[in-house]
Design an enzyme around this catalytic site. Sequence first.
Site, PDB file in Angstrom:
ATOM      1  N   CYS A 102     -42.196 -66.661  55.030  1.00  0.00           N
ATOM      2  CA  CYS A 102     -42.592 -67.711  55.929  1.00  0.00           C
ATOM      3  C   CYS A 102     -42.657 -67.573  57.503  1.00  0.00           C
ATOM      4  O   CYS A 102     -43.840 -67.802  57.918  1.00  0.00           O
ATOM      5  CB  CYS A 102     -41.209 -68.737  56.025  1.00  0.00           C
TER       6      CYS A 102
ATOM      7  N   HIS B 192     -39.828 -72.888  62.269  1.00  0.00           N
ATOM      8  CA  HIS B 192     -39.522 -71.519  61.857  1.00  0.00           C
ATOM      9  C   HIS B 192     -40.143 -70.512  62.529  1.00  0.00           C
ATOM     10  O   HIS B 192     -40.515 -69.198  62.179  1.00  0.00           O
ATOM     11  CB  HIS B 192     -39.953 -71.398  60.530  1.00  0.00           C
TER      12      HIS B 192
END
Length: 575
Positions: free
Chosen positions: A70, A131
């Site tokens: 990610c 993130h």
Amino acid sequence: MKLLVLTFLLATIVLCATKSRPNFVLIMVDDLGIGDVGCYGNKTLRTPNIDRLAAEGAKLTQHIAAAPLCTPSRAAFMTGRYPVRSGMASNTISGVFIFAASSGGLPRTEVTLAKILKNEGYATALIGKWHLGLNKEEKDDFQHHPLNHGFDYFYGPTVTQIRDCIPGNGSVFLIGASERLKHLSVIFSITFFTLIFLKYIGLIKIPIRVVGYSLLAIIIFVVTVVFFLKNYRYLNCLLMRNYEIIQQPTNYENLTQRMTSEAINFIVRNNEKPFLLFVSYIQVHTALYASAEFRGKSKHGIYGDAVEEVDWSVGKIVSELHRSKLQDNTLVYFTSDNGGHVEEVTSSGEVQGGYNGIYKGGKGTNWEGGIRVPGLLYWPGVLKPETVIDEPTSNMDIFPTVVQLGGAPLPQDRIIDGFDLMPLVQRKNVRSEHEFLFHYCDIHLNAVRWHPKNSSSIWKVMFFTPIFNPEGSEGCFNTLSCPCFGAITQHDPPLLFDLSKDPGEKNPLTPETELNFYNILRTIEEATKNHRGTIKVVDNQLAWNNVIWKPWLQICCSSWHKFCRCDNDEELGSE
């Protein structure tokens, strides 16, 4: 009078220029496998709205994430650069940010597509997962926050959701931590009693109170770690609107629907000016959830329910573009940040990770299943329906595509690794500008893809591969995902595949089966050497000192005695 006319003409020119610039809706699903979507071959999950993007636009069949995890993949997407260039590739076992109170993040020196378009007069919003960090030195400096990287509006979590975020879904940490704590307990016990014995027989002269204090410190440390991990969701699973925490811990009930409303409201608020909307779904990363209308409705359990709810959400957003008569001036892009996570299996045996179709491996690996992701572009009147592009493309290509369509020049003070997709998807070019693509596993160069200009072959070499466990399985079941060092197999010479003939990477080529074997390796070796020469040493944002939990950076929406709890998620109106 002349001045008034001139002013009017200039204003008209500026207004026309503004209107001519397209809007952008960039959609990214978390951990969606390429085989989960109907237009890429799935026959059992219902994804009509996503499939419509392909039927009425362009489908990229070799769309590659710049990393199989990610955080680095998203950094590459936002900047158009390999994540190693910005320090967003890990040199430790932790390849992503997992604590809200970590100090690492996307450096302010990096230029995101949102920052460039904001400077061009675009309204910009991120709805969903970020993130890429939060704070750096103080708990409210927000050095890495989306609003300090070009977004005007943010609604979502700053770190990823994991099983620990939703009660009843188990713990990512305690499963592995319990085994490690057992080992540590044995080691500490042996060490402690050995010291007592050595002191008793007179071989060492350590005061007994020092041994006691050491044991007490170890016990306090272990208890603190266990307490923190058991309360992970209160500290890390939080929802923000701009700089304010509005839910802590996050309530996942109807969260996809709330995100959808936020996205639609942003479109309505900004339908008179150009906008960039990045919808970054929290699904389908575990822990999985689905709204009541979708739970139990798919053929693939809670994972399928979540996929079908995401598809519903995509349909609602595209429908709003049509309702607002913006569809002909809006480029919609749909993708996943990496391949499906094949290691995600519950204790009861339910598979909760995605399906990567014919492709080997999954999230965390540079096998095709870890990096080949959906890539759809939809722009009525600009892109011809049912366009299929079989050339290699990258999620880094969205940066130059969006920036140049938005009327801005590309940054000249840094290397941009992506290329404008428009000539390819409009069929003005028949070849991808990516002759080589470099595939990193954390900071380690794992594989290289070569598409020779005079050939239909797409060669891929892999310098090392993960050790699957059990043997022959597609996943590394003793870990959260396959590692980039340690449990790997080095290959000398590297494994070589021709993806144009063997996309499933089942049959490595040899000098006997490929006459140009060594010539291909030499060409790739030279390209790799040249590429490495462009990589500058930068601070590693995912080093241990940047990813560990730092109490002084912990954000909390309430006083500590209330233990970071609040629920103030009130939907903003469309006005």
